[in-house]
Write a protein that holds these residues in place. Structure first.
Motif, PDB file in Angstrom:
ATOM      1  N   TRP A 461       0.835  -1.210   0.000  1.00 23.80           N
ATOM      2  CA  TRP A 461       0.000   0.000   0.000  1.00 23.80           C
ATOM      3  C   TRP A 461       0.870   1.261   0.000  1.00 23.80           C
ATOM      4  CZ3 TRP A 461      -3.639  -2.461   4.127  1.00 23.80           C
ATOM      5  CH2 TRP A 461      -4.661  -3.172   3.471  1.00 23.80           C
ATOM      6  N   THR A 466       0.150   5.360  -0.546  1.00 25.14           N
ATOM      7  CA  THR A 466      -0.502   5.593   0.750  1.00 25.14           C
ATOM      8  C   THR A 466       0.546   6.006   1.766  1.00 25.14           C
ATOM      9  OG1 THR A 466      -2.152   3.917   0.238  1.00 25.14           O
ATOM     10  CG2 THR A 466      -1.934   4.576   2.538  1.00 25.14           C
ATOM     11  N   LYS A 626      -8.828  -1.028   1.314  1.00 31.77           N
ATOM     12  CA  LYS A 626      -8.195  -0.005   0.484  1.00 31.77           C
ATOM     13  C   LYS A 626      -9.249   0.932  -0.107  1.00 31.77           C
ATOM     14  CE  LYS A 626      -5.511   0.487  -3.762  1.00 31.77           C
ATOM     15  NZ  LYS A 626      -4.844  -0.225  -4.877  1.00 31.77           N
ATOM     16  N   LEU A 630      -8.351   3.679   2.630  1.00 29.37           N
ATOM     17  CA  LEU A 630      -7.070   4.237   2.184  1.00 29.37           C
ATOM     18  C   LEU A 630      -7.234   5.352   1.165  1.00 29.37           C
ATOM     19  CD1 LEU A 630      -4.798   1.070   1.983  1.00 29.37           C
ATOM     20  CD2 LEU A 630      -5.215   2.635   3.890  1.00 29.37           C
ATOM     21  N   ASN A 634      -5.726   9.015   1.577  1.00 27.34           N
ATOM     22  CA  ASN A 634      -4.903   9.706   0.581  1.00 27.34           C
ATOM     23  C   ASN A 634      -5.469  11.080   0.247  1.00 27.34           C
ATOM     24  OD1 ASN A 634      -3.174   7.598   0.445  1.00 27.34           O
ATOM     25  ND2 ASN A 634      -4.220   6.574  -1.249  1.00 27.34           N
TER      26      ASN A 634
END
Length: 634
Positions: A461, A466, A626, A630, A634
């Motif tokens: 990741w 990330t 994700k 995530l 981000n």
């Protein structure tokens, strides 16, 4: 005549020599008298007198010689009789003879001493006669002389009590004899007390546990079989109680086998005292290791539960060993004949099943066997079977649950949680297979896979852009006990090229059992640069004195205190206390199991640092995590 006298004097036999000497003398006298026949006036009277002298001399001398021979023979017989009695008296065996009426005809000194009587007093008397004059019975008082059996040879072993009160074992050989046309019985008894004691010792060792002195598995099986035979005839119930000490292996491995042996001895003594006081018909056995079994004849389910509760109370107080107090708890399983089985093997298996049912769940409790347990342990067996090939078949997957900062509501990390999907068993819950993995040792390779996979996913990741965040990974005590664990962690970090400060290893409170040795290992892990968190705090065995020594960074409050906390003031107080302790120790606090707004709000108010739970998100597969978290990060 002179020549005959000279020859007589040279005869060696004293009696014959004396006979010949005197015969020659009397012959000389008779011959001298016979010479008077030469006188006409004697009219042959001297011949008659000479013949009479000859006859009298032969009669007297023959009688004298016979008397000497008889006396010599009697003397030899007396010497032989005296020698025989000396031999009999010197013989350590007990020798005696009784006629068909039980009267003593002879005995040796050993037997008289055994009876505590004088030989002259006992000869001619029976045991009944002797016992009338004595306070104590003679050792063989209850033996009866059966006239029909006097003609039979026999060997018997029996226990007797000597006149001194000492119990002795003898082996008696009885031989029929005939004296003056009457029958008698000669008995020779050999003291076999030492042999019997040795046999008893061998038998005791074969049937008893060398450490605790309790009857062993062999004796248990024999007694159970006998009790079942009686119960089937009487229609009564029998209970089998299996007791196993919780976490005894950890204690034994940590503190040493000598300590473990002392603990087992103390446990056995407590159980024995309880049974002697309140359950005298019951018997406790040690089957081996830390397993104890109690047989409770003529007992109902209610009786068994009463005993189980009292057994649990025995362990409330600590065990004092080497002036230190230690605590341990039991898991107890019970099966009852005929409800739970009608043969020994089934009853043993079911009691064992009930005990392990307790051990897998709460421990420190008891459970009567139920048929539902069979299904449970069949599934457990299947889980163990398929668990051995799960890694090879790539059946494991890691899910991730977010951990949020309660002050900023931002994602600061995630916990990796293993999931198992088997083509036969389907989805298997972690609380089902983790304990089995620990029992079988499979937790070592599974734990390595979790660590590698979680670290690899985190690095992946980060490569996708990330920003770095922390990943928590659960570690079993069995993994920490592995001598190569620290090296494995170091190798994984180096191979993945990850910042070790982004790795948090979550350990459980059970490390308290290995306090000193575990502190050294935790310090080595900290030296790698990783963080340490104590998982499920408040449910285990941590000592606050050791908590201060552990190189921890955070505590995780167990979800059992957090879930429904807003409805339970007691749980609120526990959570507040844990947070207060953590703050004093300069530790961060993570609350897991946050399922609603009320819990989240309360934790925020009392200055809890981080939280995770269904209120924020369920554990998610890597792709879903994700997508849902995530991208937002981000």
């Amino acid at each position: 005549m002179t020549f005959c006298s000279l020859i007589s004097l040279n005869v060696q036999n004293k009696s014959i020599r004396s006979f010949l000497v005197y015969f020659n003398i009397f012959s000389s006298i008779g011959y001298a008298i016979g010479t008077l026949n030469m006188l006409p006036s004697a009219r042959l009277y001297p011949s008659s007198i000479a013949l009479l002298v000859y006859a009298l001399s032969i009669l007297i001398l023959s009688s004298r010689m016979h008397l000497n021979i008889v006396n010599n023979m009697n003397k030899k017989l007396y010497d032989q009789w005296k020698f025989l009695y000396q031999v009999i008296d010197l013989n350590p065996n007990y020798i005696y003879a009784q006629d068909e009426n039980g009267r003593y005809l002879l005995m040796n000194q050993s037997y008289a001493q055994l009876m505590g009587k004088d030989i002259r007093y006992m000869i001619g008397k029976t045991d009944d006669d002797i016992n009338k004059d004595s306070i104590k019975e003679t050792p063989f008082a209850h033996q009866e002389i059966d006239s029909h059996k006097l003609g039979k040879f026999s060997i018997i072993e029996e226990s007797i009590t000597a006149a001194t009160g000492e119990e002795r074992w003898v082996q008696t050989v009885k031989v029929p004899i005939h004296i003056n046309e009457s029958s008698a019985l000669l008995a020779v008894s050999t003291d076999i007390t030492e042999r019997k004691q040795y046999e008893d010792e061998i038998k005791f060792q074969a049937n008893h546990d060398a450490l605790t002195g309790l009857p062993n598995r062999r004796m248990f099986n024999e007694d159970l079989t006998n009790l079942l035979e009686k119960a089937k005839i009487n229609g009564s119930e029998i209970a089998i109680v299996f007791l196993d000490l919780d976490r005894f292996k950890y204690i034994n491995d940590t503190l040493g086998h000598n300590f473990g042996d002392c603990l087992l001895i103390e446990v056995s003594r407590r159980i024995e005292r309880l049974l002697k006081q309140s359950y005298q018909s019951a018997q406790v056995y040690r089957l081996g290791g830390d397993e104890f079994t109690i047989l409770l004849p003529r007992s109902t389910s209610k009786d068994c539960e009463g005993l189980a509760k009292r057994l649990l109370k025995l362990f409330v107080e600590g065990f004092l060993i080497d002036n230190n107090e230690y605590f341990i708890t039991p898991s107890i399983g019970i099966s009852i004949y005929p409800k739970d089985g009608d043969d020994a093997n089934t009853l043993i298996k079911n009691a064992d099943t009930a005990m392990y049912y307790v051990k897998e769940r709460e421990k420190n409790n008891y459970q009567l066997f139920t048929s539902e347990m069979q299904h449970h342990f069949y599934r457990k067996m299947m889980i163990e079977k398929h668990l051995r090939t799960a890694l090879e078949n790539d059946e494991f997957e890691l899910y991730y649950q977010p951990i949020l900062d309660l002050k900023t509501n931002k994602l600061i990390g995630m916990e990796s949680l293993i999931r198992w999907n088997n083509h036969i068993l389907g989805q298997v819950r972690p609380d089902e297979f983790i304990s089995i993995a620990e029992e079988t040792g499979m937790i070592i390779p599974i734990g390595q896979w979790i660590l590698k996979t979680a670290v690899k996913q985190s690095v992946s990741w980060q490569k996708e852009g990330t920003e770095p965040f922390r990943i928590s990974i659960n570690v079993s005590v069995k993994q920490l006990l592995d001598p190569m664990f620290v090296e494995h962690v170091k190798t994984i970090i180096e191979n993945a090229n990850i910042d070790p400060s982004n790795i948090i290893l979550e350990i459980t409170e059970s490390i308290a059992m290995y306090a000193e040795s575990m502190i050294e290992k935790l310090n080595r892990l900290k030296a790698l640069g990783i963080s340490l968190s104590m998982d499920d705090f408040g449910t285990g065995y941590s000592s606050l004195s050791y908590l201060n020594k552990y190189p921890l960074d955070s505590l995780k409050i167990d979800k059992s205190f957090v879930m429904g906390m807003h409805r339970d003031d007691e749980n609120k107080a526990i959570v507040k206390t844990i947070i207060a302790i953590a703050k004093q120790l300069d530790l961060k606090v993570i609350a897991e199991g946050v399922e609603g707004f009320e819990e989240w709000h309360f934790l925020k108010e009392i200055d809890c640092d981080y939280a995770q739970g269904y209120y924020f998100s369920r554990p998610l597969p890597a792709d879903d995590f994700k997508e849902n978290w995530l991208k937002e990060l981000n």
